[in-house]
Design a protein around this motif. Structure first.
Motif, PDB file in Angstrom:
ATOM      1  N   ILE A 152      -3.031  -3.225   2.423  1.00 61.75           N
ATOM      2  CA  ILE A 152      -2.063  -2.131   2.494  1.00 61.75           C
ATOM      3  C   ILE A 152      -2.608  -1.058   3.429  1.00 61.75           C
ATOM      4  N   SER A 153      -1.702  -0.425   4.162  1.00 68.52           N
ATOM      5  CA  SER A 153      -2.062   0.691   5.032  1.00 68.52           C
ATOM      6  C   SER A 153      -0.956   1.729   4.921  1.00 68.52           C
ATOM      7  N   GLU A 154      -1.058   2.784   5.720  1.00 72.28           N
ATOM      8  CA  GLU A 154      -0.026   3.817   5.712  1.00 72.28           C
ATOM      9  C   GLU A 154       1.302   3.284   6.235  1.00 72.28           C
ATOM     10  N   ARG A 155       1.271   2.225   7.033  1.00 78.29           N
ATOM     11  CA  ARG A 155       2.474   1.729   7.697  1.00 78.29           C
ATOM     12  C   ARG A 155       2.994   0.387   7.185  1.00 78.29           C
ATOM     13  N   ALA A 156       2.148  -0.414   6.521  1.00 76.00           N
ATOM     14  CA  ALA A 156       2.568  -1.764   6.152  1.00 76.00           C
ATOM     15  C   ALA A 156       1.771  -2.307   4.972  1.00 76.00           C
ATOM     16  N   PHE A 157       2.244  -3.429   4.444  1.00 78.84           N
ATOM     17  CA  PHE A 157       1.487  -4.129   3.415  1.00 78.84           C
ATOM     18  C   PHE A 157       1.702  -5.630   3.562  1.00 78.84           C
ATOM     19  N   GLU A 158       0.778  -6.382   2.981  1.00 77.72           N
ATOM     20  CA  GLU A 158       0.858  -7.842   2.937  1.00 77.72           C
ATOM     21  C   GLU A 158       0.686  -8.254   1.486  1.00 77.72           C
ATOM     22  N   ALA A 159       1.549  -9.162   1.024  1.00 76.89           N
ATOM     23  CA  ALA A 159       1.503  -9.574  -0.374  1.00 76.89           C
ATOM     24  C   ALA A 159       1.735 -11.074  -0.509  1.00 76.89           C
ATOM     25  N   GLY A 198       0.696   3.901 -10.418  1.00 79.95           N
ATOM     26  CA  GLY A 198       0.080   5.149  -9.971  1.00 79.95           C
ATOM     27  C   GLY A 198       0.684   5.693  -8.686  1.00 79.95           C
ATOM     28  N   ALA A 199       1.038   4.822  -7.746  1.00 86.63           N
ATOM     29  CA  ALA A 199       1.584   5.257  -6.456  1.00 86.63           C
ATOM     30  C   ALA A 199       3.107   5.302  -6.468  1.00 86.63           C
ATOM     31  N   GLY A 200       3.730   4.592  -7.391  1.00 90.95           N
ATOM     32  CA  GLY A 200       5.186   4.613  -7.494  1.00 90.95           C
ATOM     33  C   GLY A 200       5.865   3.635  -6.560  1.00 90.95           C
ATOM     34  N   MET A 201       7.163   3.909  -6.287  1.00 91.77           N
ATOM     35  CA  MET A 201       8.000   3.016  -5.505  1.00 91.77           C
ATOM     36  C   MET A 201       7.992   3.408  -4.024  1.00 91.77           C
ATOM     37  N   MET A 202       7.908   2.388  -3.165  1.00 82.15           N
ATOM     38  CA  MET A 202       7.924   2.598  -1.717  1.00 82.15           C
ATOM     39  C   MET A 202       8.895   1.596  -1.098  1.00 82.15           C
ATOM     40  N   LEU A 203       9.705   2.051  -0.163  1.00 82.63           N
ATOM     41  CA  LEU A 203      10.705   1.216   0.496  1.00 82.63           C
ATOM     42  C   LEU A 203      10.117   0.640   1.785  1.00 82.63           C
ATOM     43  N   ALA A 204      10.331  -0.662   1.995  1.00 83.54           N
ATOM     44  CA  ALA A 204       9.789  -1.326   3.187  1.00 83.54           C
ATOM     45  C   ALA A 204      10.798  -2.335   3.721  1.00 83.54           C
ATOM     46  N   ARG A 205      10.593  -2.737   4.981  1.00 87.37           N
ATOM     47  CA  ARG A 205      11.450  -3.733   5.627  1.00 87.37           C
ATOM     48  C   ARG A 205      10.600  -4.967   5.953  1.00 87.37           C
ATOM     49  N   THR A 209      -3.457   9.432   0.567  1.00 85.35           N
ATOM     50  CA  THR A 209      -3.581  10.082  -0.739  1.00 85.35           C
ATOM     51  C   THR A 209      -2.710   9.368  -1.769  1.00 85.35           C
ATOM     52  N   ARG A 210      -1.488   9.037  -1.372  1.00 86.28           N
ATOM     53  CA  ARG A 210      -0.592   8.336  -2.304  1.00 86.28           C
ATOM     54  C   ARG A 210      -1.105   6.927  -2.595  1.00 86.28           C
ATOM     55  N   ILE A 211      -1.590   6.239  -1.565  1.00 83.23           N
ATOM     56  CA  ILE A 211      -2.136   4.901  -1.772  1.00 83.23           C
ATOM     57  C   ILE A 211      -3.335   4.964  -2.718  1.00 83.23           C
ATOM     58  N   ALA A 212      -4.157   5.991  -2.566  1.00 86.55           N
ATOM     59  CA  ALA A 212      -5.350   6.129  -3.395  1.00 86.55           C
ATOM     60  C   ALA A 212      -5.008   6.377  -4.867  1.00 86.55           C
ATOM     61  N   LYS A 213      -3.768   6.802  -5.149  1.00 90.79           N
ATOM     62  CA  LYS A 213      -3.354   7.016  -6.538  1.00 90.79           C
ATOM     63  C   LYS A 213      -3.133   5.707  -7.291  1.00 90.79           C
ATOM     64  N   THR A 214      -3.073   4.598  -6.554  1.00 88.65           N
ATOM     65  CA  THR A 214      -2.904   3.302  -7.198  1.00 88.65           C
ATOM     66  C   THR A 214      -4.083   3.047  -8.123  1.00 88.65           C
ATOM     67  N   LEU A 215      -3.790   2.633  -9.345  1.00 84.45           N
ATOM     68  CA  LEU A 215      -4.836   2.420 -10.337  1.00 84.45           C
ATOM     69  C   LEU A 215      -5.895   1.455  -9.829  1.00 84.45           C
ATOM     70  N   GLY A 216      -7.147   1.860  -9.914  1.00 85.87           N
ATOM     71  CA  GLY A 216      -8.261   1.019  -9.494  1.00 85.87           C
ATOM     72  C   GLY A 216      -8.495   0.991  -8.009  1.00 85.87           C
ATOM     73  N   PHE A 217      -7.694   1.695  -7.224  1.00 87.17           N
ATOM     74  CA  PHE A 217      -7.804   1.609  -5.771  1.00 87.17           C
ATOM     75  C   PHE A 217      -8.902   2.499  -5.208  1.00 87.17           C
ATOM     76  N   ILE A 261      -5.933  -1.600   5.679  1.00 91.80           N
ATOM     77  CA  ILE A 261      -5.784  -2.172   7.015  1.00 91.80           C
ATOM     78  C   ILE A 261      -5.989  -1.044   8.013  1.00 91.80           C
ATOM     79  N   PRO A 262      -6.838  -1.222   9.020  1.00 95.93           N
ATOM     80  CA  PRO A 262      -7.010  -0.157  10.019  1.00 95.93           C
ATOM     81  C   PRO A 262      -5.684   0.086  10.750  1.00 95.93           C
ATOM     82  N   ALA A 263      -5.379   1.356  11.021  1.00 99.71           N
ATOM     83  CA  ALA A 263      -4.121   1.723  11.680  1.00 99.71           C
ATOM     84  C   ALA A 263      -4.107   1.320  13.130  1.00 99.71           C
TER      85      ALA A 263
END
Length: 105
Positions: free
Chosen positions: A35-42, A60-67, A87-95, A103-105
């Motif tokens: 996960i990064s500020e711009r994207a994620f892989e799952a 912890g981080a809540g809902m985020m909308l992605a394409r 900061t929001r990503i860091a709120k994820t539990l255990g993160f 992921i580097p930007a």
């Protein structure tokens, strides 16, 4: 890095039985690998069409909308509609212990 989350498709169209859970309000469980500020892989067992909007919820981080950018059985890559702050990503539990997984930007 492995973070458990929920993924749901933001759509109202008719779907087949295999994807019905993804298209429900609550979605399905996924494992976020990167996960990064711009994207994620799952990890996602089914394929989604490119361009579809999805909702990713992390504890912890809540809902985020992605394409969806790329999808194949077993892997999903999506870009966030609005960048998500570190900061929001860091709120994820255990993160907080996993900052090297970004992921580097």
């Amino acid at each position: 890095m492995r973070i458990a989350g929920r993924l749901a498709v933001q759509a109202d169209e008719a779907v087949d039985a295999m994807n019905r859970l993804l298209y429900s309000f609550h979605g399905c469980d996924v494992v976020v690998r990167h996960i990064s500020e711009r994207a994620f892989e799952a990890d996602l067992p089914t394929e989604l069409p490119s361009g579809v909007l999805v909702r990713l919820r992390l504890p912890g981080a809540g809902m985020m909308l992605a394409r969806v950018v790329q999808s194949s059985p077993g892997k999903l890559v999506a870009d966030f509609v609005n960048p998500v702050s570190e900061t929001r990503i860091a709120k994820t539990l255990g993160f907080s212990r996993m900052q090297d997984a970004l992921i580097p930007a």
